[in-house]
Design a protein around this motif. Structure first.
Motif, short mmCIF file in Angstrom:
data_model
loop_
_atom_site.label_atom_id
_atom_site.label_comp_id
_atom_site.label_asym_id
_atom_site.label_seq_id
_atom_site.Cartn_x
_atom_site.Cartn_y
_atom_site.Cartn_z
N GLU A 11 31.29 19.97 -97.88
CA GLU A 11 31.38 18.81 -96.98
C GLU A 11 31.13 17.49 -97.71
OE1 GLU A 11 32.17 16.81 -93.52
OE2 GLU A 11 32.35 18.98 -93.75
N GLU A 12 30.17 17.46 -98.61
CA GLU A 12 29.84 16.21 -99.30
C GLU A 12 30.94 15.74 -100.25
OE1 GLU A 12 27.64 19.44 -101.75
OE2 GLU A 12 27.92 19.03 -99.62
N GLU A 35 51.86 9.25 -93.99
CA GLU A 35 50.72 8.53 -93.43
C GLU A 35 49.45 9.15 -94.00
OE1 GLU A 35 50.92 8.63 -89.17
OE2 GLU A 35 52.94 7.75 -89.13
N THR A 36 48.46 8.29 -94.28
CA THR A 36 47.20 8.80 -94.82
C THR A 36 46.53 9.73 -93.83
OG1 THR A 36 46.01 6.86 -94.02
CG2 THR A 36 46.82 6.79 -96.30
N LEU A 37 45.73 10.63 -94.36
CA LEU A 37 44.99 11.58 -93.53
C LEU A 37 43.62 11.03 -93.20
CD1 LEU A 37 46.14 14.51 -95.67
CD2 LEU A 37 46.29 14.61 -93.22
N SER A 38 43.06 11.49 -92.11
CA SER A 38 41.69 11.17 -91.75
C SER A 38 40.77 12.23 -92.37
CB SER A 38 41.53 11.18 -90.23
OG SER A 38 41.66 12.51 -89.74
N LEU A 39 39.49 11.96 -92.35
CA LEU A 39 38.52 12.93 -92.85
C LEU A 39 38.62 14.24 -92.07
CD1 LEU A 39 36.32 13.19 -94.99
CD2 LEU A 39 34.67 12.46 -93.28
N GLU A 40 38.82 14.16 -90.77
CA GLU A 40 38.93 15.37 -89.95
C GLU A 40 40.16 16.18 -90.32
OE1 GLU A 40 38.45 12.22 -88.60
OE2 GLU A 40 36.29 12.53 -88.43
N GLN A 41 41.28 15.50 -90.58
CA GLN A 41 42.50 16.20 -90.97
C GLN A 41 42.32 16.88 -92.34
OE1 GLN A 41 44.92 12.65 -90.49
NE2 GLN A 41 46.17 13.70 -88.93
N MET A 42 41.68 16.19 -93.27
CA MET A 42 41.44 16.78 -94.59
C MET A 42 40.52 17.99 -94.47
SD MET A 42 42.04 16.93 -97.80
CE MET A 42 42.90 15.44 -98.22
N ALA A 44 40.18 19.97 -91.96
CA ALA A 44 40.92 21.09 -91.37
C ALA A 44 41.84 21.75 -92.40
CB ALA A 44 41.74 20.59 -90.18
N GLN A 45 42.42 20.97 -93.29
CA GLN A 45 43.33 21.53 -94.29
C GLN A 45 42.60 22.31 -95.36
OE1 GLN A 45 45.81 18.37 -95.89
NE2 GLN A 45 47.45 19.02 -94.54
N ILE A 46 41.40 21.89 -95.70
CA ILE A 46 40.72 22.49 -96.85
C ILE A 46 39.62 23.47 -96.44
CG2 ILE A 46 39.17 21.94 -98.78
CD1 ILE A 46 40.83 19.49 -99.30
N MET A 47 38.90 23.19 -95.39
CA MET A 47 37.71 23.97 -95.06
C MET A 47 37.99 25.14 -94.12
SD MET A 47 35.56 22.24 -96.88
CE MET A 47 33.85 22.39 -96.42
N SER A 55 39.30 26.41 -102.63
CA SER A 55 39.47 25.01 -102.97
C SER A 55 38.27 24.58 -103.80
CB SER A 55 39.55 24.15 -101.71
OG SER A 55 40.64 24.54 -100.91
N TYR A 56 38.53 23.83 -104.86
CA TYR A 56 37.46 23.43 -105.78
C TYR A 56 37.60 21.97 -106.17
CZ TYR A 56 37.28 28.50 -106.57
OH TYR A 56 37.20 29.85 -106.41
#
Length: 181
Positions: A11-12, A35-42, A44-47, A55-56
């Motif tokens: 998360e950090e 369009e740029t992604l929001s923190l929430e969208q990122m 969802a994609q990674i976590m 993911s690293y």
């Protein structure tokens, strides 16, 4: 000199990962987001992915030699040089032996060998996770990424013409694969 290590994205790390990704969205055809992604969208994609997809962040730490051994500097600070992904290729069970790999380096970090170290790490992680094939899908304008994948033994297996549209241009993508297991 620096030590390069790979740390699971937590998360950090997300704000810096988002910043790196959104740079590519806004300025390049590396990403097909327009369009740029929001923190929430990122997040969802990674976590929120199945456990065997990884993911690293790519972390660099300065080091120095002491009298007794090579060690990390107590006063050093680590920095994120980019991030790498091993994601689901397709959402059907028969594809569970295949992963898609992606490397995103922070602007200014290319040409330093980090891409090759990242691919080697992803391939080893892929073997350990039981994957048989790794696939990279690249916009054909991204000649540096194509050269990297080819240098590490990925073979072109598909070319899709004019499937994307960004910055007023029709864009091709090509897929590269490597059998690892």
């Amino acid at each position: 000199m620096t030590i390069v290590r790979f740390e699971p994205i937590a998360e950090e790390h997300l704000p810096e990962v988002l910043s790196i990704y959104n740079h590519y969205v806004e300025h390049t055809t590396v990403s097909f987001h327009t369009e740029t992604l929001s923190l929430e969208q990122m997040r969802a994609q990674i976590m929120n992915v199945p456990a065997h997809y990884k993911s690293y962040v790519i972390v660099e730490e300065p080091f120095h030699e002491t009298e007794s051994a090579l060690s990390l500097s107590a006063s050093s600070t680590s920095s994120i040089a980019g991030y790498i992904l091993m994601t689901q290729h397709k959402n059907k069970q028969a594809y569970d032996v295949t992963a898609e790999v992606t490397v995103y380096l922070k602007p200014g970090q290319t040409g330093r060998g980090l891409g090759g170290k990242s691919l080697s790490f992803l391939e080893q992680a892929g073997i350990e996770s039981g994957f048989h094939v790794l696939i990279a899908t690249v916009c054909t304008e991204n000649v540096n990424s194509i050269a990297l994948f080819e240098r590490y033994g990925y073979e072109k297996c598909a070319h899709f013409r004019e499937v994307g549209y960004k910055f007023g241009r029709r864009l091709d993508i090509a897929s590269y694969q490597k059998i690892i297991g």
